[in-house]
Motif scaffolding. Structure first.
Motif, PDB file in Angstrom:
ATOM      1  N   LYS A   1      52.361  16.214-104.479  1.00  0.00           N
ATOM      2  CA  LYS A   1      52.315  16.539-103.057  1.00  0.00           C
ATOM      3  C   LYS A   1      53.372  17.564-102.655  1.00  0.00           C
ATOM      4  CE  LYS A   1      52.460  14.488 -98.457  1.00  0.00           C
ATOM      5  NZ  LYS A   1      52.536  13.248 -97.651  1.00  0.00           N
ATOM      6  N   ARG A   2      54.607  17.385-103.102  1.00  0.00           N
ATOM      7  CA  ARG A   2      55.669  18.322-102.729  1.00  0.00           C
ATOM      8  C   ARG A   2      55.423  19.709-103.294  1.00  0.00           C
ATOM      9  NH1 ARG A   2      61.414  15.032-103.356  1.00  0.00           N
ATOM     10  NH2 ARG A   2      61.006  13.472-101.702  1.00  0.00           N
ATOM     11  N   ASP A   3      54.891  19.755-104.523  1.00  0.00           N
ATOM     12  CA  ASP A   3      54.656  21.052-105.168  1.00  0.00           C
ATOM     13  C   ASP A   3      53.541  21.843-104.491  1.00  0.00           C
ATOM     14  OD1 ASP A   3      56.604  20.454-107.099  1.00  0.00           O
ATOM     15  OD2 ASP A   3      55.134  19.335-108.297  1.00  0.00           O
ATOM     16  N   VAL A   4      52.597  21.129-103.848  1.00  0.00           N
ATOM     17  CA  VAL A   4      51.463  21.802-103.216  1.00  0.00           C
ATOM     18  C   VAL A   4      51.930  22.797-102.167  1.00  0.00           C
ATOM     19  CG1 VAL A   4      49.495  21.430-101.651  1.00  0.00           C
ATOM     20  CG2 VAL A   4      49.768  20.002-103.676  1.00  0.00           C
ATOM     21  N   LYS A   5      52.975  22.452-101.416  1.00  0.00           N
ATOM     22  CA  LYS A   5      53.443  23.313-100.333  1.00  0.00           C
ATOM     23  C   LYS A   5      53.982  24.651-100.827  1.00  0.00           C
ATOM     24  CE  LYS A   5      54.580  19.476 -97.240  1.00  0.00           C
ATOM     25  NZ  LYS A   5      53.455  19.751 -96.326  1.00  0.00           N
ATOM     26  N   ALA A   6      54.286  24.730-102.118  1.00  0.00           N
ATOM     27  CA  ALA A   6      54.786  25.984-102.675  1.00  0.00           C
ATOM     28  C   ALA A   6      53.664  26.885-103.187  1.00  0.00           C
ATOM     29  CB  ALA A   6      55.771  25.679-103.811  1.00  0.00           C
ATOM     30  N   LEU A   7      52.456  26.371-103.216  1.00  0.00           N
ATOM     31  CA  LEU A   7      51.319  27.144-103.723  1.00  0.00           C
ATOM     32  C   LEU A   7      50.841  28.146-102.676  1.00  0.00           C
ATOM     33  CD1 LEU A   7      49.302  24.215-105.357  1.00  0.00           C
ATOM     34  CD2 LEU A   7      50.571  26.006-106.563  1.00  0.00           C
ATOM     35  N   PRO A   8      50.095  29.177-103.083  1.00  0.00           N
ATOM     36  CA  PRO A   8      49.521  30.127-102.113  1.00  0.00           C
ATOM     37  C   PRO A   8      48.648  29.405-101.097  1.00  0.00           C
ATOM     38  CG  PRO A   8      49.301  30.975-104.347  1.00  0.00           C
ATOM     39  CD  PRO A   8      49.797  29.575-104.485  1.00  0.00           C
ATOM     40  N   GLU A   9      48.547  29.978 -99.910  1.00  0.00           N
ATOM     41  CA  GLU A   9      47.860  29.309 -98.809  1.00  0.00           C
ATOM     42  C   GLU A   9      46.399  29.011 -99.117  1.00  0.00           C
ATOM     43  OE1 GLU A   9      48.770  32.305 -96.047  1.00  0.00           O
ATOM     44  OE2 GLU A   9      50.730  31.474 -95.477  1.00  0.00           O
ATOM     45  N   ASN A  10      45.713  29.941 -99.797  1.00  0.00           N
ATOM     46  CA  ASN A  10      44.300  29.700-100.096  1.00  0.00           C
ATOM     47  C   ASN A  10      44.125  28.557-101.086  1.00  0.00           C
ATOM     48  OD1 ASN A  10      45.474  31.396-102.062  1.00  0.00           O
ATOM     49  ND2 ASN A  10      43.454  32.014-102.790  1.00  0.00           N
ATOM     50  N   VAL A  11      45.079  28.404-102.002  1.00  0.00           N
ATOM     51  CA  VAL A  11      45.023  27.289-102.958  1.00  0.00           C
ATOM     52  C   VAL A  11      45.298  25.975-102.230  1.00  0.00           C
ATOM     53  CG1 VAL A  11      45.987  26.311-105.075  1.00  0.00           C
ATOM     54  CG2 VAL A  11      45.735  28.800-104.845  1.00  0.00           C
ATOM     55  N   GLN A  12      46.287  25.985-101.337  1.00  0.00           N
ATOM     56  CA  GLN A  12      46.558  24.785-100.538  1.00  0.00           C
ATOM     57  C   GLN A  12      45.311  24.354 -99.780  1.00  0.00           C
ATOM     58  OE1 GLN A  12      50.181  24.512 -98.183  1.00  0.00           O
ATOM     59  NE2 GLN A  12      51.006  26.311 -99.243  1.00  0.00           N
ATOM     60  N   PHE A  13      44.623  25.330 -99.192  1.00  0.00           N
ATOM     61  CA  PHE A  13      43.420  25.001 -98.434  1.00  0.00           C
ATOM     62  C   PHE A  13      42.400  24.292 -99.318  1.00  0.00           C
ATOM     63  CE2 PHE A  13      39.246  25.577 -96.693  1.00  0.00           C
ATOM     64  CZ  PHE A  13      39.415  25.515 -95.324  1.00  0.00           C
ATOM     65  N   ASP A  14      42.163  24.813-100.507  1.00  0.00           N
ATOM     66  CA  ASP A  14      41.169  24.214-101.394  1.00  0.00           C
ATOM     67  C   ASP A  14      41.563  22.794-101.784  1.00  0.00           C
ATOM     68  OD1 ASP A  14      39.691  26.514-101.279  1.00  0.00           O
ATOM     69  OD2 ASP A  14      40.467  27.338-103.158  1.00  0.00           O
ATOM     70  N   ILE A  15      42.847  22.557-101.951  1.00  0.00           N
ATOM     71  CA  ILE A  15      43.302  21.199-102.289  1.00  0.00           C
ATOM     72  C   ILE A  15      43.070  20.256-101.120  1.00  0.00           C
ATOM     73  CG2 ILE A  15      45.366  19.813-102.777  1.00  0.00           C
ATOM     74  CD1 ILE A  15      46.383  22.240-104.418  1.00  0.00           C
ATOM     75  N   TYR A  16      43.389  20.703 -99.924  1.00  0.00           N
ATOM     76  CA  TYR A  16      43.169  19.849 -98.756  1.00  0.00           C
ATOM     77  C   TYR A  16      41.682  19.579 -98.543  1.00  0.00           C
ATOM     78  CZ  TYR A  16      48.057  20.763 -97.625  1.00  0.00           C
ATOM     79  OH  TYR A  16      49.419  20.841 -97.673  1.00  0.00           O
ATOM     80  N   TYR A  17      40.855  20.596 -98.783  1.00  0.00           N
ATOM     81  CA  TYR A  17      39.420  20.372 -98.615  1.00  0.00           C
ATOM     82  C   TYR A  17      38.879  19.420 -99.669  1.00  0.00           C
ATOM     83  CZ  TYR A  17      34.562  21.186 -97.419  1.00  0.00           C
ATOM     84  OH  TYR A  17      33.263  20.999 -97.026  1.00  0.00           O
ATOM     85  N   LYS A  18      39.454  19.476-100.862  1.00  0.00           N
ATOM     86  CA  LYS A  18      39.057  18.538-101.911  1.00  0.00           C
ATOM     87  C   LYS A  18      39.454  17.114-101.530  1.00  0.00           C
ATOM     88  CE  LYS A  18      37.559  19.426-105.520  1.00  0.00           C
ATOM     89  NZ  LYS A  18      36.176  19.446-106.063  1.00  0.00           N
TER      90      LYS A  18
END
Length: 596
Positions: free
Chosen positions: A34-51
């Motif tokens: 979870k903490r590492d997700v915030k460091a990812l590019p915004e489009n990747v974060q979006f795909d994770i949240y949508y998943k």
């Protein structure tokens, strides 16, 4: 044989991409990453949240989306906005009041200590405009209004020209939300704020494009039944939008916003043209709405495309193309359900529009099941998300009341008939009270509610009350729309029916029928569907009064009308056979010019 089947299965199987596999792996062990997700590019974060949404992990998604910083990042992914609407709506349906959480968090963020300088205030305003716009697009108007009010307060902390321009932008967006949410008294206050900003900017000789502001003024005036004033603002909006825009601007991304502003003005123009019954304008409006429906502007599944379809459905309904109107309304509903789903305000509005169109379509057949189902669904959704006294909820109740009345009339069970008529009366009275509170007596919407009550009281055999309601409706409509208007003809025809079938005032009924027929033929031609009821009424009147020659004449007229209608109905209806126009502004300006 088994080898061939295995080979076929092997050919059909396609491995998931490495990217999707990685996203799924993160979601399956989300608490670890979870903490590492915030460091990812915004489009990747979006795909994770949508998943997370796809996997049903709504509690975790709700916690993440409640964080302003996180939500600000997903808002930047414009090309997947429909997916954000999906997941956001799912959280709202899951009893996570995410719209209020974000709006409240944003207003807390606007404390002077957190925005002490111009840079921090500009950053907060920019995010607020994005957040408020998304909430408005998703139908969460109260939360959107709170965000835009916060932005406006920030803008007013500085008296420099750039802050004034931002304040104007915020007030126009706020005005849009208040108009959409039927908060017209608050909209008048916001309109004054915008006017003050414009006055100061003009004093400073700062050029401002006021098209969006004039569009919202047009919308507000239209709701208040001030149609002539609304047309003036519509004309200003169109002229301002197209007067001096360079070709490069038209090709830029901001042109999409300008087109939306133009379409908003145009849709109001079309509605006014029908209320004022300007025939030349309706011809241009027909061309114009087809142009609006060109999917290339927004894409076939975009909410804005469904907005255009609803206005096109309104156009078709008002030119008596009822079957085509139902088809278009259904398309709009399908798009909104695919984009939003759940208990969404825009979905409810589409259900209501389809309910009314289906009610009109089945008026002769008496099969109102589909219309009632859509009306019930609209009320169910709006009941979840709006106060009981909200004007939008009253509109759906009005449609259901009309449907219940027709079902009651056809019922063979007296007890059931009385129950449905009383329920219809309760719904109509609620709607009338809300319309009077919002608009006052001198408004077309109020007049329509009086007319609806008049028809209902006739069905309930309360004839004196029915007459009183119809006369009120006619008086208001004539004062606002003139004596030869379509809306006036409807009320005149309903009063004629009351006099003819129930009060035995045959001379008055005859005059009213003939007046209603004259208006209907003038506006819609010899095959207009509404003529049937007037012709049948006159036929019954002449037979009752033993005027056989006139009865024979209208029997022949009714037969000719049926032939015209059969011929019209036999024609193939292709409501979305598009024609694309190169210059939308020229067509709108032509429409405005014809309104005079």
């Amino acid at each position: 044989m088994s080898f061939n089947m295995a080979s076929a299965c092997a050919l059909e199987w396609v491995p998931d991409s490495l990217y999707n596999t990685a996203v799924s792996a993160i979601v399956s062990s989300y608490y670890r990453y979870k903490r590492d997700v915030k460091a990812l590019p915004e489009n990747v974060q979006f795909d994770i949240y949508y998943k997370l949404y796809n996997k049903g992990q709504l509690c975790q998604l709700g916690m993440d989306f409640s964080d302003l910083d996180t939500f600000s990042k997903v808002l930047k992914i414009i090309d997947k906005r429909h997916l954000l609407h999906h997941s956001f709506q799912a959280l709202m349906d899951h009893c996570v009041r995410l719209s209020d959480i974000l709006a409240d968090a944003f207003t807390v963020q606007l404390m002077p200590s957190t925005c002490p300088d111009t840079v921090s205030r500009d950053r907060a305003i920019q995010f607020g405009l994005s957040l408020g716009g998304f909430l408005s697009d998703a139908g969460w108007f109260y939360a959107s209004e709170k965000v835009f009010k916060g932005c406006l307060l920030l803008c007013q902390m500085d008296d420099v020209t750039s802050s004034l321009l931002k304040a104007l932008d915020c007030s126009v967006r706020l005005l849009h939300v208040q108009n959409a949410n039927c908060r017209y008294k608050e909209a008048e206050v916001t309109r004054s704020v915008a006017c003050q900003c414009l006055e100061v900017l003009h004093e400073r000789n700062v050029p401002v494009n006021t098209s969006a502001f004039h569009t919202e003024c047009c919308t507000l005036l239209f709701a208040e039944s001030l149609y002539d004033e609304a047309i003036k603002y519509c004309s200003k909006a169109v002229k301002e939008l197209s007067a001096s825009l360079p070709h490069k601007v038209i090709q830029s991304r901001c042109w999409c916003f300008l087109q939306q502003t133009l379409l908003s003005s145009t849709n109001i123009l079309i509605r006014i043209s029908f209320l004022k019954q300007q025939l030349k304008v309706k011809i241009s409006a027909g061309q114009l709405i087809v142009c609006i429906n060109d999917r290339s502007m927004f894409g076939g599944q975009h909410p804005k495309y469904s907005d255009a379809l609803l206005d096109y459905g309104f156009y078709l309904l008002n030119v008596d193309s009822i079957t085509a109107a139902v088809q278009v309304y259904q398309m709009a509903l399908d798009i909104r359900q695919s984009v939003f789903g759940g208990n969404n305000l825009y979905v409810a509005i589409a259900h209501e529009d389809l309910a009314y169109a289906s009610y009109v379509q089945e008026y002769s057949s008496g099969n109102f099941k589909n219309a009632r189902d859509h009306a019930d669904k609209a009320i169910e959704i709006l009941g979840h998300i709006l106060p009981q006294e909200h004007l939008l909820l009253s509109s759906s109740k009005r449609v259901k009341a009309l449907i219940l009345e027709e079902i009651a009339i056809d019922s063979h069970d007296k007890e059931e008939e009385n129950r449905m008529l009383l329920e219809s009366q309760d719904l109509h009275l609620q709607s009338l009270a809300l319309a009077k509170a919002a608009f006052g007596e001198n408004n077309v919407q109020t007049a329509k509610h009086y007319g609806n009550l008049g028809r209902l009281y006739q069905s309930m055999r309360r004839y004196n009350e029915a007459q009183e309601m119809h006369l009120k409706a006619i008086e208001i409509k004539e004062r606002l729309l003139g004596t030869d208007d379509y809306e006036v003809a409807l009320s005149v025809g309903h009063l004629a029916s009351l006099y003819n079938y129930d009060m035995r005032k045959y001379d008055e009924a005859e005059k009213l029928y003939l007046r209603s027929i004259a208006i209907g033929k003038k506006l819609f031609g010899e095959g207009y569907s509404g003529l049937e009821y007037d012709y049948r009424g006159l036929l019954r009147l002449y037979r009752t009064t033993d005027n056989h020659s006139m009865a024979d004449m209208y029997a022949n007229i009714l037969q000719q009308w049926n032939q015209i209608r059969d011929s019209n109905n036999a024609k193939e209806v292709r409501p979305l056979d598009f024609q694309v126009f190169d210059n939308l502004q020229d067509l709108v300006q032509d429409c405005v010019a014809k309104m005079g």
